[in-house]
Scaffold this motif. Structure first.
Motif, mmCIF file in Angstrom:
data_model
loop_
_atom_site.group_PDB
_atom_site.id
_atom_site.type_symbol
_atom_site.label_atom_id
_atom_site.label_comp_id
_atom_site.label_asym_id
_atom_site.label_seq_id
_atom_site.Cartn_x
_atom_site.Cartn_y
_atom_site.Cartn_z
ATOM 1 N N ALA A 60 0.836 -1.202 0.000
ATOM 2 C CA ALA A 60 0.000 0.000 0.000
ATOM 3 C C ALA A 60 0.870 1.251 0.000
ATOM 4 O O ALA A 60 0.482 2.301 -0.505
ATOM 5 N N ALA A 61 2.063 1.111 0.568
ATOM 6 C CA ALA A 61 2.949 2.267 0.653
ATOM 7 C C ALA A 61 4.039 2.245 -0.414
ATOM 8 O O ALA A 61 4.614 3.277 -0.728
ATOM 9 N N LEU A 62 4.337 1.035 -0.960
ATOM 10 C CA LEU A 62 5.461 0.912 -1.880
ATOM 11 C C LEU A 62 5.162 -0.155 -2.921
ATOM 12 O O LEU A 62 4.704 -1.243 -2.590
ATOM 13 N N GLN A 63 5.407 0.180 -4.161
ATOM 14 C CA GLN A 63 5.193 -0.766 -5.258
ATOM 15 C C GLN A 63 6.551 -1.143 -5.851
ATOM 16 O O GLN A 63 7.341 -0.274 -6.211
ATOM 17 N N ILE A 64 6.823 -2.450 -5.944
ATOM 18 C CA ILE A 64 8.074 -2.898 -6.559
ATOM 19 C C ILE A 64 7.954 -2.703 -8.068
ATOM 20 O O ILE A 64 6.981 -3.144 -8.674
ATOM 21 N N PRO A 65 8.937 -2.060 -8.687
ATOM 22 C CA PRO A 65 8.910 -1.940 -10.155
ATOM 23 C C PRO A 65 8.778 -3.316 -10.795
ATOM 24 O O PRO A 65 9.459 -4.255 -10.391
ATOM 25 N N TYR A 66 7.887 -3.428 -11.776
ATOM 26 C CA TYR A 66 7.592 -4.751 -12.333
ATOM 27 C C TYR A 66 8.829 -5.414 -12.921
ATOM 28 O O TYR A 66 8.972 -6.634 -12.887
ATOM 29 N N HIS A 67 9.761 -4.631 -13.478
ATOM 30 C CA HIS A 67 10.935 -5.230 -14.087
ATOM 31 C C HIS A 67 11.976 -5.646 -13.047
ATOM 32 O O HIS A 67 13.022 -6.200 -13.403
ATOM 33 N N PHE A 68 11.703 -5.376 -11.768
ATOM 34 C CA PHE A 68 12.548 -5.875 -10.690
ATOM 35 C C PHE A 68 12.022 -7.208 -10.155
ATOM 36 O O PHE A 68 12.682 -7.862 -9.353
ATOM 37 N N ARG A 69 10.838 -7.599 -10.572
ATOM 38 C CA ARG A 69 10.217 -8.831 -10.094
ATOM 39 C C ARG A 69 10.569 -9.997 -11.022
ATOM 40 O O ARG A 69 10.616 -9.833 -12.240
ATOM 41 N N CYS A 70 10.777 -11.150 -10.444
ATOM 42 C CA CYS A 70 11.006 -12.354 -11.239
ATOM 43 C C CYS A 70 9.691 -12.787 -11.873
ATOM 44 O O CYS A 70 8.677 -12.897 -11.166
ATOM 45 N N PRO A 71 9.644 -13.017 -13.169
ATOM 46 C CA PRO A 71 8.403 -13.440 -13.823
ATOM 47 C C PRO A 71 7.862 -14.777 -13.301
ATOM 48 O O PRO A 71 6.679 -15.067 -13.484
ATOM 49 N N ILE A 72 8.718 -15.561 -12.652
ATOM 50 C CA ILE A 72 8.261 -16.859 -12.118
ATOM 51 C C ILE A 72 7.710 -16.706 -10.710
ATOM 52 O O ILE A 72 6.565 -17.084 -10.432
ATOM 53 N N SER A 73 8.484 -16.146 -9.819
ATOM 54 C CA SER A 73 8.069 -16.034 -8.405
ATOM 55 C C SER A 73 7.289 -14.769 -8.114
ATOM 56 O O SER A 73 6.598 -14.686 -7.096
ATOM 57 N N LEU A 74 7.404 -13.771 -8.993
ATOM 58 C CA LEU A 74 6.777 -12.441 -8.818
ATOM 59 C C LEU A 74 7.341 -11.705 -7.607
ATOM 60 O O LEU A 74 6.738 -10.749 -7.121
ATOM 61 N N GLU A 75 8.504 -12.151 -7.121
ATOM 62 C CA GLU A 75 9.154 -11.498 -5.993
ATOM 63 C C GLU A 75 10.374 -10.720 -6.479
ATOM 64 O O GLU A 75 10.860 -10.925 -7.599
ATOM 65 N N LEU A 76 10.858 -9.815 -5.631
ATOM 66 C CA LEU A 76 12.025 -9.018 -5.962
ATOM 67 C C LEU A 76 13.209 -9.936 -6.243
ATOM 68 O O LEU A 76 13.514 -10.848 -5.461
ATOM 69 N N MET A 77 13.869 -9.734 -7.373
ATOM 70 C CA MET A 77 14.991 -10.603 -7.740
ATOM 71 C C MET A 77 16.228 -10.283 -6.901
ATOM 72 O O MET A 77 16.550 -9.123 -6.673
ATOM 73 N N ARG A 78 16.912 -11.327 -6.484
ATOM 74 C CA ARG A 78 18.129 -11.185 -5.691
ATOM 75 C C ARG A 78 19.375 -11.483 -6.515
ATOM 76 O O ARG A 78 20.448 -10.986 -6.219
ATOM 77 N N ASP A 79 19.218 -12.330 -7.514
ATOM 78 C CA ASP A 79 20.350 -12.719 -8.364
ATOM 79 C C ASP A 79 19.835 -12.860 -9.803
ATOM 80 O O ASP A 79 19.719 -13.973 -10.322
ATOM 81 N N PRO A 80 19.543 -11.725 -10.468
ATOM 82 C CA PRO A 80 18.954 -11.794 -11.812
ATOM 83 C C PRO A 80 19.933 -12.363 -12.837
ATOM 84 O O PRO A 80 21.105 -11.980 -12.880
ATOM 85 N N VAL A 81 19.440 -13.292 -13.660
ATOM 86 C CA VAL A 81 20.241 -13.885 -14.730
ATOM 87 C C VAL A 81 19.415 -13.873 -16.018
ATOM 88 O O VAL A 81 18.186 -13.971 -15.992
ATOM 89 N N ASP A 89 15.072 -14.556 -11.670
ATOM 90 C CA ASP A 89 15.907 -14.766 -10.491
ATOM 91 C C ASP A 89 16.551 -16.154 -10.614
ATOM 92 O O ASP A 89 15.893 -17.119 -11.015
ATOM 93 N N ARG A 90 17.847 -16.243 -10.296
ATOM 94 C CA ARG A 90 18.579 -17.486 -10.538
ATOM 95 C C ARG A 90 17.904 -18.690 -9.881
ATOM 96 O O ARG A 90 17.749 -19.741 -10.503
ATOM 97 N N SER A 91 17.514 -18.575 -8.623
ATOM 98 C CA SER A 91 16.936 -19.726 -7.927
ATOM 99 C C SER A 91 15.652 -20.198 -8.586
ATOM 100 O O SER A 91 15.381 -21.404 -8.661
ATOM 101 N N SER A 92 14.858 -19.250 -9.104
ATOM 102 C CA SER A 92 13.577 -19.608 -9.735
ATOM 103 C C SER A 92 13.786 -20.321 -11.057
ATOM 104 O O SER A 92 13.155 -21.347 -11.340
ATOM 105 N N ILE A 93 14.672 -19.801 -11.899
ATOM 106 C CA ILE A 93 14.870 -20.421 -13.207
ATOM 107 C C ILE A 93 15.610 -21.749 -13.063
ATOM 108 O O ILE A 93 15.379 -22.708 -13.835
ATOM 109 N N GLU A 94 16.495 -21.864 -12.073
ATOM 110 C CA GLU A 94 17.175 -23.146 -11.848
ATOM 111 C C GLU A 94 16.172 -24.211 -11.422
ATOM 112 O O GLU A 94 16.248 -25.369 -11.854
ATOM 113 N N SER A 95 15.211 -23.829 -10.578
ATOM 114 C CA SER A 95 14.168 -24.770 -10.166
ATOM 115 C C SER A 95 13.293 -25.164 -11.346
ATOM 116 O O SER A 95 12.891 -26.326 -11.487
#
Length: 417
Positions: A12-33, A42-48
């Motif tokens: 409600a107070a902060l929106q994550i920029p969509y291009h910072f979100r992993c298309p798989i997990s929809l969470e903020l990417m920590r290790d984008p590849v 995000d590396r962990s999501s695509i590896e899974s």
């Protein structure tokens, strides 16, 4: 820092920029590849995603012709800057991830370490770099292991084993114990008495780390060897029991020494024919003295070892002669885990069957209450059966006014063990 977590966001107070979100997990990417399709995840999501058998790009559905994941450093830095700019909203800066080891680098290091004609310092440096990479992450260990590293490390470890241990042997051992060995590798050690004796001598090395690593490899080999004859061959070596008990007795301030020593001692005591050697080396006294210093998992393993040693007469006598054995075993019932309770009850059954003094000690330590609670608990049926057997065994030792001697207490029907 590794393990840093990103706090849940107040959307409600902060929106994550969509291009910072992993298309798989929809969470903020920590290790984008970035994939060969140009899409970033995000590396962990695509590896899974790939690990579950998928061979297409999740967004475009285009078949992947190359499974190389290229770190997107630019996007990662933008995400880090965004985190810093929004710290007021409770956002923590994502750490810069360590990149997986380059297979070509690992292959080069293994070549340098294994080549006997290379200068000593070059080989030593290569092994130390491999050790650092292996310690960094499980991914690195997978890369190293896939390049025939274990066979190379075994060759280095046992080269010139009869002439003592050099820094090369020591470093090879330190790297090797970070991997699981296959059965053939375990048997190549267990079937060679010279190799077994070499590891036994390493248990008395001046370096604590070398002693612990040697104990760790002995446990790995015992656990990975199916042949009872080969396990017995290892367990027949007196020096191994002596080295382990000495390590556990004198290195209790070194947590890894306690953990590794307990696991190795348990693996040795699974061989029934050689449990007497553990007793002769002073294992019963050491186990009781160290029991309260152990974490849950190691305490379980120590209690299992006590249970095993109580199944031989000399072991039972050794534990019975230690004033703290029975009180500590009674105390552990229902305190650590169901499995630990079973082991403690099993050891108490053996002790109280052989010694009236142990029966009196158990009653004085409050075993009646513990056993009644155990019978009524959610513990395993096996644990409850042991409690019933103990209640019947100790009935003549209860005080006259105890519940155990009451006609209302029915423990006459004992299920077969």
């Amino acid at each position: 820092m590794p393990g840093t977590t990103i706090e849940p966001l107040d959307l409600a107070a902060l929106q994550i920029p969509y291009h910072f979100r992993c298309p798989i997990s929809l969470e903020l990417m920590r290790d984008p590849v970035t994939l060969c399709t140009g899409q970033t995840y995000d590396r962990s999501s695509i590896e899974s995603w790939v690990a579950t058998g998928n061979t297409t790009c999740p967004v475009t559905r285009v078949p992947l012709t190359d499974f190389t994941f290229i770190p997107n450093h630019t996007l990662r830095r933008l995400i880090q800057d965004w985190c810093v700019a929004n710290q007021a909203f409770g956002i923590q800066r994502i750490p810069t991830p360590k990149q997986p080891a380059d297979p070509n680098l690992v292959r080069t290091l293994l070549g340098q370490a294994s080549l006997v004609s290379n200068p000593f310092q070059s080989r030593l440096s290569a092994l130390r770099r491999l050790k650092g990479l292996a310690r960094d992450s499980e991914k690195n260990r997978c890369v190293i292991s896939s390049l025939n590293a274990r066979e190379i490390l075994l060759d280095i470890l046992f080269s010139d084993a009869g002439t003592g241990s050099s820094e090369l042997n020591v470093e090879a051992l330190a790297v090797l114990v970070m991997f699981q060995l296959c059965e053939s590798e375990c048997e190549s050690i267990a079937s060679d008495l010279d190799r077994v004796m070499y590891l036994a001598r390493m248990l008395f090395h001046s370096s604590i780390e070398v002693r612990v690593n040697s104990a760790s490899l002995i446990e790995l080999v015992l656990s990975g060897t199916r042949s009872s004859e080969l396990r017995t061959q290892i367990s027949n070596v007196d020096e191994i029991f002596e080295g382990l008990t000495d390590m556990l007795r004198n290195l209790n301030s070194y947590p890894r020494a306690l953990k590794t020593g307990i696991w190795a001692l348990f693996a040795l005591c699974l061989v029934k024919q050689t449990r007497q050697k553990a007793v002769q080396a002073g294992a019963p006294e050491m186990l009781i003295d160290r029991l309260e210093d152990l974490d849950k998992c190691e305490a379980e393993r120590a209690l299992a070892t006590i249970d095993l040693l109580c199944r031989i007469p000399s072991g039972c006598s050794a534990f019975a002669s230690h004033a703290l054995t029975v009180p500590l075993l009674v105390k552990t019932i229902l305190k650590i885990s169901d499995r630990a309770t079973e082991y403690a009850a099993g050891a108490l059954m053996a002790l109280c069957s052989e010694s009236e003094q142990c029966q009196r000690d158990a009653v004085n330590a409050g075993i009646l209450t513990q056993l009644l609670l155990l019978v009524q608990s959610d513990c395993t049926e096996r644990g409850k059966r042991k409690a019933q057997i103990l209640l019947k065994l100790l009935r003549d030792s209860w005080p006259d006014d105890s519940i155990g001697n009451s006609d209302d207490f029915g423990c006459s029907e004992i299920l077969p063990f």
